[in-house]
Design a protein around this motif. Structure first.
Motif, PDB file in Angstrom:
ATOM      1  N   VAL A  37     -15.028  -8.724  -7.995  1.00 51.50           N
ATOM      2  CA  VAL A  37     -15.750  -8.741  -6.725  1.00 51.50           C
ATOM      3  C   VAL A  37     -15.537  -7.413  -5.985  1.00 51.50           C
ATOM      4  CG1 VAL A  37     -13.861  -9.776  -5.384  1.00 51.50           C
ATOM      5  CG2 VAL A  37     -16.219 -10.109  -4.648  1.00 51.50           C
ATOM      6  N   GLY A  38     -16.603  -6.847  -5.468  1.00 52.40           N
ATOM      7  CA  GLY A  38     -16.513  -5.618  -4.691  1.00 52.40           C
ATOM      8  C   GLY A  38     -16.435  -4.342  -5.506  1.00 52.40           C
ATOM      9  N   LEU A  39     -16.515  -4.459  -6.839  1.00 52.84           N
ATOM     10  CA  LEU A  39     -16.438  -3.271  -7.676  1.00 52.84           C
ATOM     11  C   LEU A  39     -17.828  -2.706  -7.946  1.00 52.84           C
ATOM     12  CD1 LEU A  39     -13.799  -4.335 -10.368  1.00 52.84           C
ATOM     13  CD2 LEU A  39     -13.420  -3.317  -8.117  1.00 52.84           C
ATOM     14  N   ASP A  40     -17.884  -1.396  -8.194  1.00 51.42           N
ATOM     15  CA  ASP A  40     -19.173  -0.820  -8.576  1.00 51.42           C
ATOM     16  C   ASP A  40     -19.449  -1.153 -10.044  1.00 51.42           C
ATOM     17  OD1 ASP A  40     -18.034   1.152 -10.332  1.00 51.42           O
ATOM     18  OD2 ASP A  40     -17.643   2.454  -8.620  1.00 51.42           O
ATOM     19  N   PRO A  41     -20.685  -0.963 -10.515  1.00 50.75           N
ATOM     20  CA  PRO A  41     -21.034  -1.384 -11.884  1.00 50.75           C
ATOM     21  C   PRO A  41     -20.124  -0.797 -12.965  1.00 50.75           C
ATOM     22  CG  PRO A  41     -23.031  -0.926 -10.648  1.00 50.75           C
ATOM     23  CD  PRO A  41     -21.890  -0.512  -9.773  1.00 50.75           C
ATOM     24  N   ALA A  42     -19.761   0.478 -12.835  1.00 48.90           N
ATOM     25  CA  ALA A  42     -18.899   1.091 -13.858  1.00 48.90           C
ATOM     26  C   ALA A  42     -17.519   0.436 -13.869  1.00 48.90           C
ATOM     27  CB  ALA A  42     -18.771   2.592 -13.602  1.00 48.90           C
ATOM     28  N   GLN A  43     -16.977   0.161 -12.673  1.00 49.46           N
ATOM     29  CA  GLN A  43     -15.667  -0.490 -12.592  1.00 49.46           C
ATOM     30  C   GLN A  43     -15.726  -1.911 -13.142  1.00 49.46           C
ATOM     31  OE1 GLN A  43     -15.023  -0.028  -8.375  1.00 49.46           O
ATOM     32  NE2 GLN A  43     -13.763   1.800  -8.635  1.00 49.46           N
ATOM     33  N   MET A  44     -16.843  -2.606 -12.873  1.00 50.20           N
ATOM     34  CA  MET A  44     -17.011  -3.963 -13.403  1.00 50.20           C
ATOM     35  C   MET A  44     -16.932  -3.964 -14.924  1.00 50.20           C
ATOM     36  SD  MET A  44     -20.029  -5.795 -11.240  1.00 50.20           S
ATOM     37  CE  MET A  44     -19.835  -6.244  -9.520  1.00 50.20           C
ATOM     38  N   ILE A  45     -17.640  -3.035 -15.549  1.00 49.74           N
ATOM     39  CA  ILE A  45     -17.655  -2.960 -17.010  1.00 49.74           C
ATOM     40  C   ILE A  45     -16.249  -2.718 -17.545  1.00 49.74           C
ATOM     41  CG2 ILE A  45     -18.467  -1.592 -18.973  1.00 49.74           C
ATOM     42  CD1 ILE A  45     -21.077  -1.167 -17.377  1.00 49.74           C
ATOM     43  N   GLU A  46     -15.509  -1.832 -16.872  1.00 54.47           N
ATOM     44  CA  GLU A  46     -14.153  -1.510 -17.319  1.00 54.47           C
ATOM     45  C   GLU A  46     -13.224  -2.723 -17.197  1.00 54.47           C
ATOM     46  OE1 GLU A  46     -13.146   1.779 -14.875  1.00 54.47           O
ATOM     47  OE2 GLU A  46     -14.365   3.219 -15.993  1.00 54.47           O
ATOM     48  N   ILE A  47     -13.315  -3.449 -16.074  1.00 57.37           N
ATOM     49  CA  ILE A  47     -12.453  -4.620 -15.878  1.00 57.37           C
ATOM     50  C   ILE A  47     -12.835  -5.738 -16.847  1.00 57.37           C
ATOM     51  CG2 ILE A  47     -11.751  -6.427 -14.263  1.00 57.37           C
ATOM     52  CD1 ILE A  47     -10.480  -3.717 -13.710  1.00 57.37           C
ATOM     53  N   ARG A  48     -14.135  -5.898 -17.112  1.00 55.78           N
ATOM     54  CA  ARG A  48     -14.556  -6.906 -18.090  1.00 55.78           C
ATOM     55  C   ARG A  48     -14.003  -6.588 -19.475  1.00 55.78           C
ATOM     56  NH1 ARG A  48     -20.922  -7.220 -16.364  1.00 55.78           N
ATOM     57  NH2 ARG A  48     -20.590  -8.088 -14.276  1.00 55.78           N
ATOM     58  N   SER A  49     -14.013  -5.314 -19.819  1.00 49.33           N
ATOM     59  CA  SER A  49     -13.461  -4.908 -21.110  1.00 49.33           C
ATOM     60  C   SER A  49     -11.962  -5.209 -21.165  1.00 49.33           C
ATOM     61  CB  SER A  49     -13.705  -3.410 -21.342  1.00 49.33           C
ATOM     62  OG  SER A  49     -13.126  -2.976 -22.542  1.00 49.33           O
ATOM     63  N   LEU A  50     -11.273  -4.986 -20.051  1.00 54.05           N
ATOM     64  CA  LEU A  50      -9.844  -5.281 -19.977  1.00 54.05           C
ATOM     65  C   LEU A  50      -9.599  -6.780 -20.123  1.00 54.05           C
ATOM     66  CD1 LEU A  50      -6.904  -4.581 -19.427  1.00 54.05           C
ATOM     67  CD2 LEU A  50      -7.447  -4.400 -16.993  1.00 54.05           C
ATOM     68  N   ILE A  51     -10.440  -7.608 -19.479  1.00 53.75           N
ATOM     69  CA  ILE A  51     -10.300  -9.062 -19.579  1.00 53.75           C
ATOM     70  C   ILE A  51     -10.516  -9.509 -21.026  1.00 53.75           C
ATOM     71  CG2 ILE A  51     -11.307 -11.275 -18.889  1.00 53.75           C
ATOM     72  CD1 ILE A  51     -11.972  -9.892 -16.172  1.00 53.75           C
ATOM     73  N   HIS A  52     -11.509  -8.919 -21.671  1.00 54.73           N
ATOM     74  CA  HIS A  52     -11.771  -9.242 -23.080  1.00 54.73           C
ATOM     75  C   HIS A  52     -10.541  -8.943 -23.941  1.00 54.73           C
ATOM     76  CE1 HIS A  52     -13.373  -8.516 -27.174  1.00 54.73           C
ATOM     77  NE2 HIS A  52     -14.151  -9.541 -26.877  1.00 54.73           N
ATOM     78  N   ASP A  53      -9.886  -7.818 -23.667  1.00 55.53           N
ATOM     79  CA  ASP A  53      -8.677  -7.465 -24.418  1.00 55.53           C
ATOM     80  C   ASP A  53      -7.533  -8.432 -24.119  1.00 55.53           C
ATOM     81  OD1 ASP A  53      -9.932  -5.335 -25.622  1.00 55.53           O
ATOM     82  OD2 ASP A  53      -9.180  -3.841 -24.200  1.00 55.53           O
ATOM     83  N   LEU A  54      -7.435  -8.884 -22.860  1.00 56.17           N
ATOM     84  CA  LEU A  54      -6.387  -9.849 -22.502  1.00 56.17           C
ATOM     85  C   LEU A  54      -6.537 -11.131 -23.319  1.00 56.17           C
ATOM     86  CD1 LEU A  54      -6.207  -9.623 -18.593  1.00 56.17           C
ATOM     87  CD2 LEU A  54      -4.575  -8.706 -20.244  1.00 56.17           C
ATOM     88  N   GLY A  55      -7.791 -11.503 -23.584  1.00 53.87           N
ATOM     89  CA  GLY A  55      -8.050 -12.721 -24.335  1.00 53.87           C
ATOM     90  C   GLY A  55      -7.560 -12.683 -25.764  1.00 53.87           C
ATOM     91  N   GLN A 100       0.800  -1.223   0.000  1.00 56.29           N
ATOM     92  CA  GLN A 100       0.000   0.000   0.000  1.00 56.29           C
ATOM     93  C   GLN A 100       0.836   1.278   0.000  1.00 56.29           C
ATOM     94  OE1 GLN A 100      -3.520  -0.163  -0.099  1.00 56.29           O
ATOM     95  NE2 GLN A 100      -3.088  -2.311  -0.496  1.00 56.29           N
ATOM     96  N   ASP A 101       2.026   1.236   0.574  1.00 60.79           N
ATOM     97  CA  ASP A 101       2.846   2.445   0.680  1.00 60.79           C
ATOM     98  C   ASP A 101       3.791   2.638  -0.502  1.00 60.79           C
ATOM     99  OD1 ASP A 101       1.733   3.290   3.092  1.00 60.79           O
ATOM    100  OD2 ASP A 101       3.042   1.969   4.241  1.00 60.79           O
ATOM    101  N   MET A 102       3.693   1.789  -1.486  1.00 57.39           N
ATOM    102  CA  MET A 102       4.466   1.968  -2.707  1.00 57.39           C
ATOM    103  C   MET A 102       3.626   2.699  -3.750  1.00 57.39           C
ATOM    104  SD  MET A 102       6.474  -1.617  -3.474  1.00 57.39           S
ATOM    105  CE  MET A 102       7.924  -2.115  -2.535  1.00 57.39           C
ATOM    106  N   THR A 103       4.307   3.365  -4.663  1.00 61.39           N
ATOM    107  CA  THR A 103       3.597   3.892  -5.826  1.00 61.39           C
ATOM    108  C   THR A 103       3.358   2.740  -6.798  1.00 61.39           C
ATOM    109  OG1 THR A 103       5.577   4.387  -7.114  1.00 61.39           O
ATOM    110  CG2 THR A 103       4.780   6.113  -5.599  1.00 61.39           C
ATOM    111  N   LYS A 126     -10.659   0.666  -5.587  1.00 64.60           N
ATOM    112  CA  LYS A 126     -10.513  -0.788  -5.724  1.00 64.60           C
ATOM    113  C   LYS A 126     -10.383  -1.186  -7.192  1.00 64.60           C
ATOM    114  CE  LYS A 126     -12.495  -5.241  -4.429  1.00 64.60           C
ATOM    115  NZ  LYS A 126     -11.182  -5.791  -4.111  1.00 64.60           N
ATOM    116  N   GLY A 127     -11.093  -0.476  -8.063  1.00 66.15           N
ATOM    117  CA  GLY A 127     -10.991  -0.783  -9.480  1.00 66.15           C
ATOM    118  C   GLY A 127      -9.586  -0.597 -10.012  1.00 66.15           C
ATOM    119  N   TYR A 128      -8.928   0.489  -9.602  1.00 66.45           N
ATOM    120  CA  TYR A 128      -7.561   0.723 -10.057  1.00 66.45           C
ATOM    121  C   TYR A 128      -6.573  -0.215  -9.372  1.00 66.45           C
ATOM    122  CZ  TYR A 128      -8.336   4.593 -13.220  1.00 66.45           C
ATOM    123  OH  TYR A 128      -8.715   5.337 -14.310  1.00 66.45           O
ATOM    124  N   ARG A 129      -6.857  -0.613  -8.135  1.00 62.25           N
ATOM    125  CA  ARG A 129      -5.991  -1.605  -7.491  1.00 62.25           C
ATOM    126  C   ARG A 129      -6.051  -2.934  -8.243  1.00 62.25           C
ATOM    127  NH1 ARG A 129      -8.071   0.658  -2.672  1.00 62.25           N
ATOM    128  NH2 ARG A 129      -9.360  -1.179  -2.251  1.00 62.25           N
TER     129      ARG A 129
END
Length: 317
Positions: A162-180, A87-90, A136-139
């Motif tokens: 888990v624990g993300l708000d709807p907007a963060q969920m959509i963003e992470i799902r899009s990132l996962i799709h790109d990883l694929g 947590q204390d690192m950049t 949490k989304g950026y973490r």
């Protein structure tokens, strides 16, 4: 990319994973589903090398994880449900640290690798931020960036939204799709709509056993007959319901509309057989010809609940 044969993990008398076998093809996104205690986490921990199997083999890109652990683990990038972020690192400090742990020795190479994964994870402009000050989304993005460091061919994500708000969920799902597009991805999630949206194939585990696998559409198609049957027949209500109720295995008849000598209703095939033909014939014999007849398609959630639902225990009170 991954081949699992007869994988078993026992803790004393408890079998957490019970003789499961499956393959994971290169370049696909796989969803790992199962109720709590099904054996998902144990399976993922064996794939990542954090646990050893009691029996069976796991081969990752040709490397047996028991016989060539270093080579097999080098193929895996892992995001646990609770990533161990400092947590204390950049963001940059943390990712440089992880890159060094993963064997990127030269400082210039580490910086280049960190710059690349920050771009892929959508962390541009966040590099100098302390991790503790991130949402949490950026973490989660930092955790995914860390998983991408090194030369992984497979990215394993444990409950990444888990624990993300709807907007963060959509963003992470899009990132996962790109990883694929560049990696093989294995994703565990309790959000069934997420798996249905993101994943190419699904593995369903219950009580330590692999009980189903296939595309979301294939799994739904196998059980389509157990979905709701909707029909409209010509005739009076009593005659229509009497004919429909006489079809063996058809239950839960419910009238949804009546108009102009037509009766619309729904029913459920209790046995799982496709009873549309039998229903149509029964209504025709009763002088109530069918006007419309369809079986409602099932969602992955419907499939999951039917496959993993425990039958009610019956007995004397």
């Amino acid at each position: 990319m991954i081949e699992v044969k007869h994988l078993t993990k026992r803790y004393g008398n408890h079998t957490a994973v019970d003789d499961i076998s499956f393959t994971v093809e290169d370049g696909c996104i796989y969803g790992l589903l199962g109720p709590n205690g099904a054996g998902k986490s144990t399976t993922m921990n064996i794939l990542t090398g954090y646990l050893s199997a009691t029996d069976g083999t796991v081969t990752i890109d040709g490397h047996d994880i028991a016989e060539e652990p270093a080579e097999a683990k080098a193929c895996i990038g892992y995001l646990p449900e609770q990533p161990p972020l400092y947590q204390d690192m950049t963001v940059t400090e943390y990712l440089l640290f992880v890159a060094e742990l993963k064997g990127v020795r030269k400082k210039a190479a580490r910086r280049a690798a960190v710059e690349e994964v920050c771009g892929r994870a959508g962390l541009q402009g966040m590099e100098a931020r302390l991790i503790r000050n991130l949402s949490k989304g950026y973490r989660q993005r930092v955790g995914i960036a860390a998983a991408l460091l090194g030369t992984p061919k497979v990215i394993i994500l444990d409950e990444p939204t888990v624990g993300l708000d709807p907007a963060q969920m959509i963003e992470i799902r899009s990132l996962i799709h790109d990883l694929g597009k560049t990696h093989t991805v294995i994703l565990s999630s309790h959000i069934l709509s997420e798996v249905q949206t993101v994943c190419d194939r699904v593995l369903i585990i219950a009580a330590g056993k692999l009980i189903a696998q296939g595309t979301p559409e294939e799994l739904a198609g196998r059980l389509a007959a157990k979905g709701t049957i909707s029909a409209t027949a010509q005739g009076n209500r009593e005659a229509v319901l009497q004919a429909a109720s006489a079809v063996p295995g058809l239950t839960d008849l419910r009238v949804t509309a009546e108009k102009g000598g037509e009766v619309s209703f729904t029913a459920v095939s209790e046995s799982g057989a496709d009873l549309r033909g039998a229903l149509s014939l029964a209504l025709a014999k009763a002088g109530c010809p069918v006007l419309t007849l369809s079986a409602e398609s099932m969602s992955l959630e419907d499939v999951f609940l039917q496959l993993t639902e425990k039958p009610e225990e019956k007995g004397d009170a």
